[in-house]
Design an enzyme around this catalytic site. Structure first.
Site, mmCIF file in Angstrom:
data_model
loop_
_atom_site.group_PDB
_atom_site.id
_atom_site.type_symbol
_atom_site.label_atom_id
_atom_site.label_comp_id
_atom_site.label_asym_id
_atom_site.label_seq_id
_atom_site.Cartn_x
_atom_site.Cartn_y
_atom_site.Cartn_z
ATOM 1 C CD GLU A 1 30.158 42.162 40.514
ATOM 2 O OE1 GLU A 1 31.059 43.003 40.592
ATOM 3 O OE2 GLU A 1 30.126 41.284 39.628
HETATM 4 C C1 ACM Z 1 32.792 38.672 42.405
HETATM 5 O O1 ACM Z 1 33.970 38.847 42.042
HETATM 6 N N1 ACM Z 1 31.823 39.397 41.874
HETATM 7 C C2 ACM Z 1 32.433 37.676 43.402
#
Ligand code: ACM
Length: 713
Positions: free
Chosen positions: A353
């Protein structure tokens, strides 16, 4: 980690559970059955309810995870006053400490004092632990965890090639204890066992909410009890940097609100885990999810600061600057320092992310990308990972990252942890990367044990089986704290531990629940608080020592999913976690219990005991209503539960009416059915961040009392 809202559709969608329902045939046990068909006194117990063999020779099999091979004979080994333990073969401090812990637990279980002094001539003892060798110096993927247990009427022998194998066997021995005629005994059995997967992990996010050392240590006890072997410790995120760094003291000093693990505490936890045969893999998430680093060291970031610890969850823009040599010098020194604390061969670098916004917004970084021929921010992140990998290699560590790290620019010894879906595991494997599956094992989805249990770490059709190292349960920290974590972790993690350890064919859901109920109580005895913690919170919410009214409601609701809670509450790090939703547990026994009673009654309307239990429950739901109404109206922490109290009473009334029709052999009118189904639909709507566990069953009961097409209106 893990984006938390509708604004990040990809990751929210990725949390949709992947459910596979496979066949329920234990081939291994079938084979064993054939072998032993003519040995009258030996029965294979495949832990398959479908074969109705959970009791044999009066042995109630509650092993969890199920052993790969178990044969049951006739008779018992008593665990009386003369019970004693001896160590044969290899021994070391770790084995001796584990033996003492086991003796303490056997003593507790049996109610008999057991001598702590080990018998000098091991084979003169009633229980002999026979170990060949130490195993790996630093426990790794190649550790031999197999063991065997033989119980005869005279002796229990636990054999293992390594100390870790012996630790696994001791947990099995503890789960074998039976109570017969007022005595604790071991059944006569023969067990040969080894794990299906080498990496059976549990990740805890201590970045979003700090979890004190005693919480971590009792979690390690629970992990050991069900043979999980990797504690993945998520130690930094936008909301907190949780390890003391002597080299860079502003990391924990400015990034943690004072909530961090000292280096001494980290060493204590690592030693505690080692003693239980559990590896500790640290995760420091980068280049994104790293705001807490930038509070003290803004020069690591891609945009000018200042930065502060984030209170809001989700995906933030701040990311490390991949273009600066000074960032890599920092990381080199940092990783070097951390490897003195974490001996494991693997080091998790996060990688998830990172949205690339700061990189796209920076002229300087854009120019760098052009010069280096990096066409997009994914390529820039791969460049960052390549530099990071050099640092890890220098410090003798292998890289693990979330599936965003998957990029052909990285060598094949990088381990990819699939969280956005099962697909990335297969994609990685096709390119030759080893992988860990986590996508179906996100506990914050508040799904049932059965749902998680159904998802195999090697998805159907993945042919590169050797590249699937195993699975990891993920416990993200946004909506939990030290008081509530246990009830989110347990007992569901024990169901998953079986999925990771036992043969693929062990997948009978009902039998898993039967054993899980027993294991849940054993885990609580070990020090976990997944049963007592919620009870204490219900007492606190009710403000009374014996909160029978609120318990009625709490027993039949469960928390909504992570995403639904976030969307409704905009949960932040500052949100108190002290509401009804925090006091109730995912997948409570009520769902199955009520479903079983309703199914039983529909199948056999004469089923009096089940009917009486349902009636009592429905009456209770109605009866508690006035008292509960007054309670919620007077409480700041319970006020939002008001609609649930009304709906509970209505559900009770509906249930009683349905029972009345069924009793009288009458059929409810179409009008009655539609109004009642309408009320149940209303009760499905969001309120108080909890949902009822019984709605599908009650719907069924209404339909049985007034079937469609019965013609009455
Ligand atoms: C995640 O849940 N961003 C690894």
């Amino acid at each position: 980690m893990h984006s938390s809202n509708g604004g990040h559709a990809t990751s929210t969608a990725s949390r949709r559970q992947h459910v596979e329902l496979g066949s329920a045939i234990n081939f291994r046990c079938k084979r064993t059955l054939r072998l032993f068909r003519y040995v009258a006194m030996v029965v294979c117990i495949p832990t398959m309810a479908t074969q109705g063999q959970n009791m044999a020779g009066n042995f109630a099999n509650t092993l969890l995870p199920a052993a790969s091979t178990l044969r049951v004979g006739v008779g018992y080994l008593p665990m009386g006053a003369s019970f004693s333990v001896g160590l044969s073969g290899y021994r070391d401090g770790r084995l001796e400490r584990a033996t003492q812990r086991m003796i303490g637990r056997l003593e507790y279980e049996s109610g008999n004092p057991i001598p702590r002094d080990l018998v000098r001539d091991a084979w003169a003892a009633v229980m002999v632990v026979d170990v060949r060798g130490q195993g790996q110096m630093v426990q790794g993927l190649e550790e031999d965890e197999s063991y065997s247990v033989q119980v005869t009427g005279e002796r229990l022998t636990l054999r293992a090639a390594t100390v870790v194998g012996a630790l696994r066997g001791m947990e099995t021995v503890l789960q074998l204890v039976q109570h017969r005629d007022g005595k604790a005994v071991f059944p006569v059995v023969s067990i040969d066992d080894a794990p299906r997967f080498r990496w059976r992990g549990l990740m805890i996010d201590c970045g979003r909410h700090f979890e004190p050392v005693p919480v971590i240590e009792r979690t390690l006890d629970g992990m050991a009890a069900v043979k999980l072997n990797v504690f993945h410790w998520h130690l930094s995120d936008d909301q907190g940097f949780r390890v003391e760094s002597k080299r860079f003291p502003k990391l924990h000093g400015m990034g943690s609100d004072g909530l961090y693990y000292t280096q001494e505490q980290v060493k204590e936890v690592v030693a505690y885990a080692y003693d239980r045969g559990i590896r500790v893999v640290p995760e420091f998430d980068m280049p994104g999810h790293a705001t807490s680093w930038f509070v003290g060291y803004p020069e690591l970031a891609s945009a000018e600061g200042p930065y502060e610890v984030k209170r809001v969850f989700g995906i933030h823009d701040a990311a490390m600057d991949p273009t600066r040599p000074s960032v890599y010098e920092f990381l080199d020194a940092f990783v070097g320092e951390m490897t003195t604390l974490f001996p494991d061969a693997y080091f998790h670098v996060g990688g998830d992310e990172s949205n690339g916004k700061q990189w796209r917004a920076s002229e300087r970084i854009q120019a760098f990308m052009r010069v280096h021929g990096l066409k997009d921010t994914d390529a820039l992140q791969a460049y960052f990972n390549q530099q990071l990998l050099k640092i890890l290699v220098k410090h003798h560590r292998q890289m693990v990252g979330w599936d965003e790290v998957l990029n052909p620019a990285l060598p094949k010894d990088v381990v990819v942890q699939s969280w956005r879906g099962v697909k990335s595991l297969g994609d990685g494997a096709r390119q030759g990367y080893r992988g860990l599956l986590s996508a179906p094992y996100y506990l914050d989805g508040m799904k049932s044990s059965a749902t998680h249990y159904a998802a195999d770490p090697l998805p159907e059709g993945m042919t590169e089986a050797g590249l699937g190292l195993g699975g990891e349960i993920c416990m993200w920290g946004e909506q939990i704290d030290g008081q509530t974590i246990d009830s989110r972790l347990w007992p569901r993690s024990a169901a998953l531990a079986e999925r990771f350890w036992s043969p693929r064919e062990v997948r009978d859901e009902n039998d898993m629940y039967r054993r899980l109920g027993v294991e849940s109580v054993r885990l609580e005895a070990l020090g976990l608080t997944h049963l007592s913690g919620p009870q204490a919170m219900v007492r606190s919410l009710a403000g009374e020592p014996n909160p029978v009214l609120l318990e009625r409601l709490a027993a039949v609701v469960e928390p909504v999913s992570f995403g639904e809670r976030y969307d409704t509450q905009q949960t932040s790090q500052l949100t108190p976690l002290d509401r009804l939703v925090d006091a109730v547990v995912p997948d409570p026994p009520s769902r199955q219990r009520i479903a079983g009673l309703v199914d039983g009654l529909i199948a056999d309307p004469q089923h009096q005991a089940g009917r009486a239990e349902l009636e009592r429950m429905f009456r209770d739901w109605v009866a508690v209503s006035p008292g509960l109404d007054a309670m919620v109206a007077g409480s700041a922490r319970l006020a939002d539960a008001e609609p649930r109290v009304k709906q509970l009473a209505e559900a009770g009334a509906i249930g009683l009416e349905a029972l009345g029709y069924l009793d009288a052999g009458r059929t409810g009118t179409t009008d009655w059915r539609e109004r009642r189904l309408g009320s149940l639909t209303e009760a499905e709507k969001p309120a108080a961040l909890v949902r009822f566990t019984f709605l599908p069953s009650l719907r069924k009961l209404v339909m049985a009392a007034a079937p469609e097409g019965s013609g009455k209106s």
